[in-house]
Design a protein around this motif. Structure first.
Motif, PDB file in Angstrom:
ATOM      1  N   ARG A 131      -4.299 -37.450  -6.179  1.00  0.00           N
ATOM      2  CA  ARG A 131      -5.685 -37.863  -6.382  1.00  0.00           C
ATOM      3  C   ARG A 131      -6.525 -37.807  -5.111  1.00  0.00           C
ATOM      4  N   GLN A 132      -5.884 -37.983  -3.955  1.00  0.00           N
ATOM      5  CA  GLN A 132      -6.660 -37.988  -2.713  1.00  0.00           C
ATOM      6  C   GLN A 132      -5.782 -37.511  -1.564  1.00  0.00           C
ATOM      7  N   VAL A 133      -6.391 -36.753  -0.643  1.00  0.00           N
ATOM      8  CA  VAL A 133      -5.666 -36.305   0.543  1.00  0.00           C
ATOM      9  C   VAL A 133      -6.479 -36.638   1.779  1.00  0.00           C
ATOM     10  N   VAL A 134      -5.779 -36.889   2.873  1.00  0.00           N
ATOM     11  CA  VAL A 134      -6.424 -37.059   4.172  1.00  0.00           C
ATOM     12  C   VAL A 134      -6.172 -35.795   4.987  1.00  0.00           C
ATOM     13  N   ILE A 135      -7.092 -35.509   5.891  1.00  0.00           N
ATOM     14  CA  ILE A 135      -7.154 -34.203   6.548  1.00  0.00           C
ATOM     15  C   ILE A 135      -6.520 -34.249   7.928  1.00  0.00           C
ATOM     16  N   GLY A 136      -5.721 -33.214   8.226  1.00  0.00           N
ATOM     17  CA  GLY A 136      -5.070 -33.113   9.525  1.00  0.00           C
ATOM     18  C   GLY A 136      -5.485 -31.868  10.276  1.00  0.00           C
ATOM     19  N   ASP A 137      -4.550 -31.316  11.041  1.00  0.00           N
ATOM     20  CA  ASP A 137      -4.830 -30.174  11.895  1.00  0.00           C
ATOM     21  C   ASP A 137      -5.094 -28.912  11.083  1.00  0.00           C
ATOM     22  N   GLN A 138      -5.982 -28.079  11.618  1.00  0.00           N
ATOM     23  CA  GLN A 138      -6.239 -26.781  11.021  1.00  0.00           C
ATOM     24  C   GLN A 138      -5.238 -25.752  11.552  1.00  0.00           C
ATOM     25  N   VAL A 139      -4.740 -24.933  10.651  1.00  0.00           N
ATOM     26  CA  VAL A 139      -3.908 -23.798  11.033  1.00  0.00           C
ATOM     27  C   VAL A 139      -4.795 -22.635  11.465  1.00  0.00           C
ATOM     28  N   ALA A 140      -5.942 -22.528  10.817  1.00  0.00           N
ATOM     29  CA  ALA A 140      -6.959 -21.510  11.095  1.00  0.00           C
ATOM     30  C   ALA A 140      -8.277 -22.117  10.638  1.00  0.00           C
ATOM     31  N   PRO A 141      -9.416 -21.529  11.010  1.00  0.00           N
ATOM     32  CA  PRO A 141     -10.695 -22.100  10.557  1.00  0.00           C
ATOM     33  C   PRO A 141     -10.735 -22.271   9.041  1.00  0.00           C
ATOM     34  N   GLY A 142     -10.993 -23.513   8.608  1.00  0.00           N
ATOM     35  CA  GLY A 142     -11.089 -23.799   7.180  1.00  0.00           C
ATOM     36  C   GLY A 142      -9.761 -23.941   6.464  1.00  0.00           C
ATOM     37  N   VAL A 143      -8.652 -23.986   7.219  1.00  0.00           N
ATOM     38  CA  VAL A 143      -7.327 -24.072   6.586  1.00  0.00           C
ATOM     39  C   VAL A 143      -6.554 -25.239   7.208  1.00  0.00           C
ATOM     40  N   PRO A 144      -6.816 -26.485   6.754  1.00  0.00           N
ATOM     41  CA  PRO A 144      -6.140 -27.633   7.345  1.00  0.00           C
ATOM     42  C   PRO A 144      -4.920 -28.076   6.541  1.00  0.00           C
ATOM     43  N   TRP A 145      -3.958 -28.646   7.232  1.00  0.00           N
ATOM     44  CA  TRP A 145      -2.915 -29.396   6.542  1.00  0.00           C
ATOM     45  C   TRP A 145      -3.498 -30.724   6.058  1.00  0.00           C
ATOM     46  N   THR A 146      -2.993 -31.214   4.945  1.00  0.00           N
ATOM     47  CA  THR A 146      -3.386 -32.513   4.413  1.00  0.00           C
ATOM     48  C   THR A 146      -2.131 -33.271   4.014  1.00  0.00           C
ATOM     49  N   VAL A 147      -2.289 -34.568   3.871  1.00  0.00           N
ATOM     50  CA  VAL A 147      -1.211 -35.407   3.335  1.00  0.00           C
ATOM     51  C   VAL A 147      -1.783 -36.223   2.183  1.00  0.00           C
ATOM     52  N   SER A 148      -1.060 -36.233   1.082  1.00  0.00           N
ATOM     53  CA  SER A 148      -1.531 -36.950  -0.094  1.00  0.00           C
ATOM     54  C   SER A 148      -1.444 -38.453   0.113  1.00  0.00           C
ATOM     55  N   ALA A 149      -2.428 -39.164  -0.426  1.00  0.00           N
ATOM     56  CA  ALA A 149      -2.385 -40.613  -0.449  1.00  0.00           C
ATOM     57  C   ALA A 149      -1.532 -41.051  -1.627  1.00  0.00           C
ATOM     58  N   GLY A 150      -0.937 -42.214  -1.526  1.00  0.00           N
ATOM     59  CA  GLY A 150      -0.124 -42.689  -2.633  1.00  0.00           C
ATOM     60  C   GLY A 150       1.312 -42.930  -2.207  1.00  0.00           C
ATOM     61  N   PRO A 151       2.124 -43.398  -3.137  1.00  0.00           N
ATOM     62  CA  PRO A 151       3.498 -43.782  -2.781  1.00  0.00           C
ATOM     63  C   PRO A 151       4.373 -42.609  -2.360  1.00  0.00           C
ATOM     64  N   MET A 152       4.152 -41.403  -2.907  1.00  0.00           N
ATOM     65  CA  MET A 152       4.949 -40.238  -2.519  1.00  0.00           C
ATOM     66  C   MET A 152       4.097 -39.326  -1.650  1.00  0.00           C
ATOM     67  N   ARG A 153       4.488 -39.175  -0.387  1.00  0.00           N
ATOM     68  CA  ARG A 153       3.719 -38.357   0.531  1.00  0.00           C
ATOM     69  C   ARG A 153       4.115 -36.890   0.390  1.00  0.00           C
ATOM     70  N   LEU A 154       3.100 -36.047   0.219  1.00  0.00           N
ATOM     71  CA  LEU A 154       3.287 -34.609   0.185  1.00  0.00           C
ATOM     72  C   LEU A 154       2.407 -33.985   1.266  1.00  0.00           C
ATOM     73  N   ALA A 155       2.960 -33.056   2.017  1.00  0.00           N
ATOM     74  CA  ALA A 155       2.165 -32.257   2.940  1.00  0.00           C
ATOM     75  C   ALA A 155       1.695 -31.025   2.190  1.00  0.00           C
ATOM     76  N   LEU A 156       0.383 -30.861   2.096  1.00  0.00           N
ATOM     77  CA  LEU A 156      -0.199 -29.792   1.300  1.00  0.00           C
ATOM     78  C   LEU A 156      -1.183 -28.999   2.141  1.00  0.00           C
ATOM     79  N   LEU A 157      -1.010 -27.684   2.171  1.00  0.00           N
ATOM     80  CA  LEU A 157      -1.999 -26.801   2.759  1.00  0.00           C
ATOM     81  C   LEU A 157      -2.613 -26.026   1.603  1.00  0.00           C
ATOM     82  N   LEU A 158      -3.840 -26.383   1.255  1.00  0.00           N
ATOM     83  CA  LEU A 158      -4.541 -25.822   0.097  1.00  0.00           C
ATOM     84  C   LEU A 158      -5.605 -24.881   0.622  1.00  0.00           C
ATOM     85  N   LYS A 159      -5.376 -23.572   0.494  1.00  0.00           N
ATOM     86  CA  LYS A 159      -6.247 -22.629   1.185  1.00  0.00           C
ATOM     87  C   LYS A 159      -6.968 -21.698   0.232  1.00  0.00           C
TER      88      LYS A 159
END
Length: 427
Positions: free
Chosen positions: A381-409
């Motif tokens: 439902r919600q992600v917080v934003i981390g480092d960019q791999v390239a312009p406009g392509v950041p890693w994110t981590v999902s909020a909630g009990p199960m943490r997922l690292a998601l790069l949605l590009k």
């Protein structure tokens, strides 16, 4: 305090914008899907983004979802609203950019909007109201072959003018570029177009910083791609006394023991280059096979992906439905454009659910529609934003009990070796 509230028309565009404004010094969070009762922006977010699947939706639905998102953002303290659309102005024949701009401009109480899709960092520039991609007119770029939103007209005023009854004006670069009175000139032209929509030329980040400074204190609807939003974030950071470009706060760690998976649904040229450059195990899912027997085809793909994960010794596994333009056209002729896209998106969403159930916690997803389908399937439902791999392509981590690292590009973003190198900075 939420200074900027953003209504984005797809998931990857939302993450693109959130990534660049975070890198510029404005912490951001992304809510995936229309707001629900009880939803709150993540603590500390000064930019809150709502990611909708509205780009190719019927216009009435896109308007309803966007207005609800805009009102939610205002209710949670957003001081300015920003309509995020694609840097290549992606729009269906009927179009949602204009109707959504009309509705959100009315929500601000001004009836006006101003913005630009220009994002020079990824090769998108606007001159005399015409959009260029890597130095070529939009109509001569690979976007002319986009499977859902083929873009064959680079004249932004003409494209937007066909979607709204309100006047559309262009602020051309020669009226402000390099001029000492540039801010005053832009302000005059925006004011003269009150009650309509204004599209701004921009060919450099300096142009975007000029526009951000000019528009910072206004109250009209802002709009565009991530470039103008990054300029606004730089301006905000400067006024707040923090160093622009200070970057995001570190994201929480995510378990990497369950393997790594890339899900590629985009048929863009850049995504196909990334697939070709990937040296690990690849599971291909055929749309013809999905049309004939979706359950059997998906089950076979899941089994192949899990087998590859077990034998890959920690290397990422790629699962893809991507096709080259010629084969894509043939598939769409056989099964229909919308059905072909839905079959592919649903299949990759099912694979995502299965690999996460098997312990995978780090995923790259290529393609806006694919990213929306995958995050819905995973209940993110919600992600917080981390480092960019390239312009406009950041890693994110999902909020909630199960943490997922998601790069949605976005399908068009990232270097050719992204599927191999992005993991180096993964949470």
């Amino acid at each position: 305090m939420t200074w900027l509230g953003v209504i984005a028309d797809d998931v990857t565009g939302a993450c693109d914008l959130a990534g660049v404004v975070t890198a510029a010094g404005l912490p951001a969070t992304v809510l995936l899907g229309p707001p629900q009762p009880g939803d709150e922006p993540a603590p500390g977010a000064e930019c809150a983004v709502v990611a909708l699947a509205s780009r190719t939706a019927p216009a009435d639905d896109a308007v309803a979802w966007s207005v609800a998102a805009g009102q939610w953002l205002l209710d949670h303290g957003a001081q300015r609203l920003y309509q995020k659309y694609c840097s290549t102005f992606d729009s269906t024949k009927d179009g949602t950019i204009g109707p959504v701009a009309d509705a959100l401009a009315d929500l601000t109480g001004t009836g006006s909007s101003v913005g630009t899709p220009a994002t020079p960092a990824v090769g998108r520039t606007v001159y005399q109201g015409h959009l260029f991609v890597d130095g070529r007119l939009l109509s001569e770029s690979p976007l002319r072959d986009h499977p859902l939103t083929p873009m064959t007209d680079p004249d932004l005023a003409r494209v937007l003018g066909a979607q709204t009854p309100r006047p559309v004006a262009v602020v051309p670069w020669p009226t402000f570029g390099g001029r000492a009175d540039a801010p005053a000139s832009v302000r005059r032209q925006v004011a003269a177009a009150a009650g309509g929509h204004v599209l701004l030329d921009a060919i450099t980040d300096a142009d975007l910083d000029l526009h951000a400074t000019t528009l910072f204190e206004g109250d009209e609807l802002l709009g565009g791609a991530s470039g103008l939003a990054a300029g606004l974030a730089r301006r905000y950071a400067t006024l707040a006394g923090r160093a622009p470009g200070s970057g995001p706060s570190p994201l929480p760690d995510v378990d990497s023991g369950g393997g790594r998976v890339v899900l590629a649904g985009s048929c863009s040229r850049r995504t196909r280059e990334q697939i070709a450059a990937f040296g690990g195990p690849v599971v291909r899912i055929g749309v013809d096979d999905l049309a004939a027997d979706p359950a059997r085809t998906v089950s076979a793909a899941i089994a192949a992906a899990l087998t590859a994960l077990r034998s890959a010794d920690g290397s990422p596994v790629l699962v893809t439905t991507s096709l080259d333009p010629q084969e894509l056209r043939r598939v769409q002729e056989r099964h229909g454009r919308d059905r072909s896209a839905r079959l592919a998106e649903d299949a990759l969403a099912d694979v995502a659910r299965a690999v996460v159930e098997a312990g995978v916690r780090r995923l790259i997803v290529a393609g806006g529609e694919t990213s929306g389908a995958v995050t819905r399937a995973l209940g993110v439902r919600q992600v917080v934003i981390g480092d960019q791999v390239a312009p406009g392509v950041p890693w994110t981590v999902s909020a909630g009990p199960m943490r997922l690292a998601l790069l949605l590009k976005s399908g068009n973003f990232g270097p050719a070796d992204l599927f191999t190198t992005a993991w180096e900075v993964a949470p």
